[in-house]
Scaffold this active site. Structure first.
Site, PDB file in Angstrom:
ATOM      1  N   GLU A 139      -5.932  -7.987  -0.437  1.00 57.90           N
ATOM      2  CA  GLU A 139      -6.552  -7.758   0.874  1.00 57.90           C
ATOM      3  C   GLU A 139      -8.006  -7.370   0.650  1.00 57.90           C
ATOM      4  O   GLU A 139      -8.311  -6.570  -0.247  1.00 57.90           O
ATOM      5  CB  GLU A 139      -5.891  -6.598   1.644  1.00 57.90           C
ATOM      6  CG  GLU A 139      -4.598  -6.935   2.318  1.00 57.90           C
ATOM      7  CD  GLU A 139      -4.043  -5.784   3.153  1.00 57.90           C
ATOM      8  OE1 GLU A 139      -4.827  -4.945   3.656  1.00 57.90           O
ATOM      9  OE2 GLU A 139      -2.808  -5.730   3.288  1.00 57.90           O
ATOM     10  N   GLU A 167       0.801  -1.218   0.000  1.00 60.92           N
ATOM     11  CA  GLU A 167       0.000   0.000   0.000  1.00 60.92           C
ATOM     12  C   GLU A 167       0.841   1.280   0.000  1.00 60.92           C
ATOM     13  O   GLU A 167       0.905   2.014   1.004  1.00 60.92           O
ATOM     14  CB  GLU A 167      -0.978  -0.004   1.191  1.00 60.92           C
ATOM     15  CG  GLU A 167      -1.908  -1.207   1.162  1.00 60.92           C
ATOM     16  CD  GLU A 167      -2.962  -1.216   2.270  1.00 60.92           C
ATOM     17  OE1 GLU A 167      -2.866  -0.381   3.184  1.00 60.92           O
ATOM     18  OE2 GLU A 167      -3.869  -2.060   2.203  1.00 60.92           O
TER      19      GLU A 167
END
Ligand code: IFM
Length: 437
Positions: free
Chosen positions: A351, A167
């Site tokens: 995710e 991320e």
């Protein structure tokens, strides 16, 4: 129960569960060095109850039994991260115990037939490197390349897949513009540099791993759908800018070797010299693209300086995080990413999951997983090359600035006894994964 069977997904579709080092391992064990997250958590007001990852889920000593549970559920893959400060406590000097730990962890996965999917960096930077400017310093790419060679020189031969940085938006924007994560800065110049250096480090790590002869290398990016608060041109422009710095900056840099113009309007004056010359490193060819997806945001313009907008509350049901549940965003990101950035490149949901207060009878999580797997099915039927789905998270863990109270796990963790208890969602996924025809 889940409304799907494993057999509803294409042959070879991977199912997995994810965690990260600092959130579960117990960072005080095994000779790991201090990180900028420890510094952040020790600063009053940053983290609820000033909680940190010193013990976390004690996965450091319990990984074997955690992997038994992962295997018993029928998962194919485990997405985990390697702690830079465990491997190199001061950022450069090797801690043999840290390397040994990830070596044992890798073998424990393989012994159980689980595919190891590593992320090199999931947010805990050795403090010694943060002292040198951390993500603001261009040298971070070189330091990260050295860490990559060290850890992957040891375990890279046994990885199923590797991504450098979890991320990048969180490393760049969340941590340097919003100040919600370590190092807790609110500084536009630091933001511009971190937003660029995080991708330079990503590309440098890919080069380092290619140099080690590794393959199946990707990038893991997080996405939030940006919905304009109304139909006005100002709201649409505001949402496009949110989409720009949250989503398109990273895909643009890596897959098109360019940054979105609307984001450069604000960050351009603060970028490091020569940034335009870095795209050959940033845009190293990848073997897959990972999407982390949880929610959307409703965006309205305001009169602040750039980026001149704000999030406003949306009407949809929310998770324990206060995040709206919006599965359509996952379908749209999968199809848009393939159509505009990655073409035929394999896509993985790396995710997806929800925090919930419902304890072990987490019917709300089962509904969330069903709705998002339906979004994956919709994207598949529209031709998006989705090859796997990895849920966040295997177990309740340390949710960063929100401490231990936000529960994302398929396994409930009692943080006093550290006992794991499978939730209804664990059993439902286990049942789904067993239905092979
Ligand atoms: O817990 C985090 C994880 O570290 C990164 N992705 C989002 C999760 C939930 O907030």
């Amino acid at each position: 129960m889940m409304k799907f069977k494993r057999a509803d997904f294409p042959a070879g579709f991977l199912f997995g569960a994810a965690t990260s080092s600092y959130q579960i391992e117990g960072h005080a064990q095994g000779g790991a060095g201090r990180t900028h997250w420890d510094d952040f958590a020790d600063t009053p007001g940053n983290v609820i109850r000033a909680e940190n990852g010193d013990l976390a889920c004690d996965h450091y000593t319990r990984f074997e039994s955690d992997f038994d549970l992962l295997k018993d559920a029928g998962f194919d893959a485990y997405r985990f991260s390697t702690s830079w400060a465990r491997v190199m406590p001061d950022g450069t000097t090797v801690n043999p115990d840290g390397l040994d730990y990830y070596d044992r962890l890798t073998d424990a996965l393989l012994e159980r037939g689980l595919k190891p999917c590593a992320t090199l960096y999931h947010w805990e930077l050795p403090s010694a490197l943060n002292d040198l400017g951390g993500w603001r310093n261009r040298d971070i790419a070189k330091w990260f390349g050295e860490f990559t060679e060290t850890i992957m020189g040891r375990i890279g031969d046994r990885m199923y897949s590797v991504a450098p940085i979890n991320e990048p938006w969180c490393v760049g924007w969340l941590s340097h513009f919003l100040g919600h994560h370590a190092p807790g800065l609110r500084d536009i110049r630091a933001t511009a540099r971190a937003m660029h250096h995080v991708l330079l480090a990503h590309g440098t790590a890919i080069q380092a791993m290619r140099g080690l002869g590794m393959n199946n290398l990707g990038g893991v990016f997080n996405f939030e759908w940006a919905t304009p608060a109304d139909d006005s041109p100002a709201a649409i422009k505001a949402a496009e800018l949110y989409d720009g710095y949250y989503n398109r900056w990273f895909l643009g840099g890596v897959f098109k070797k360019e940054y979105p113009a609307n984001v450069l309007e604000g960050l351009g004056p603060h970028m490091p010299n020569g940034w335009q010359d870095d795209f050959d490193v940033i845009g190293q060819p990848l073997d897959w693209c990972g999407l982390n997806y949880y929610t959307r945001k409703v965006i309205a313009p305001n009169t602040d300086p750039w980026p001149s907008h704000q999030e406003v509350p949306g009407p949809l049901p929310k998770t324990q995080m206060g995040w709206e549940i919006y599965p359509q965003g996952l379908e749209d990101f999968l199809t848009r990413t393939a159509a505009e950035y990655t073409g035929d490149l394999p896509l993985y949901v790396t995710e997806n999951g929800m925090a919930s207060t419902s304890g072990t009878d987490d019917q709300d999580r089962i509904a969330y997983l069903n709705d998002h797997l339906q979004a994956v099915q919709n994207a598949l039927s529209k031709g998006a090359p989705v090859k796997g789905y990895i849920t966040w998270s295997l177990m309740d863990n340390y949710e960063w600035a929100l401490g231990y109270e936000k529960r994302f796990g398929l396994l409930h963790v009692d943080f006093k006894t550290l006992q794991r208890t499978p939730k209804a969602s664990y059993h439902a996924l286990k049942q789904m994964l067993a239905l092979k025809d």
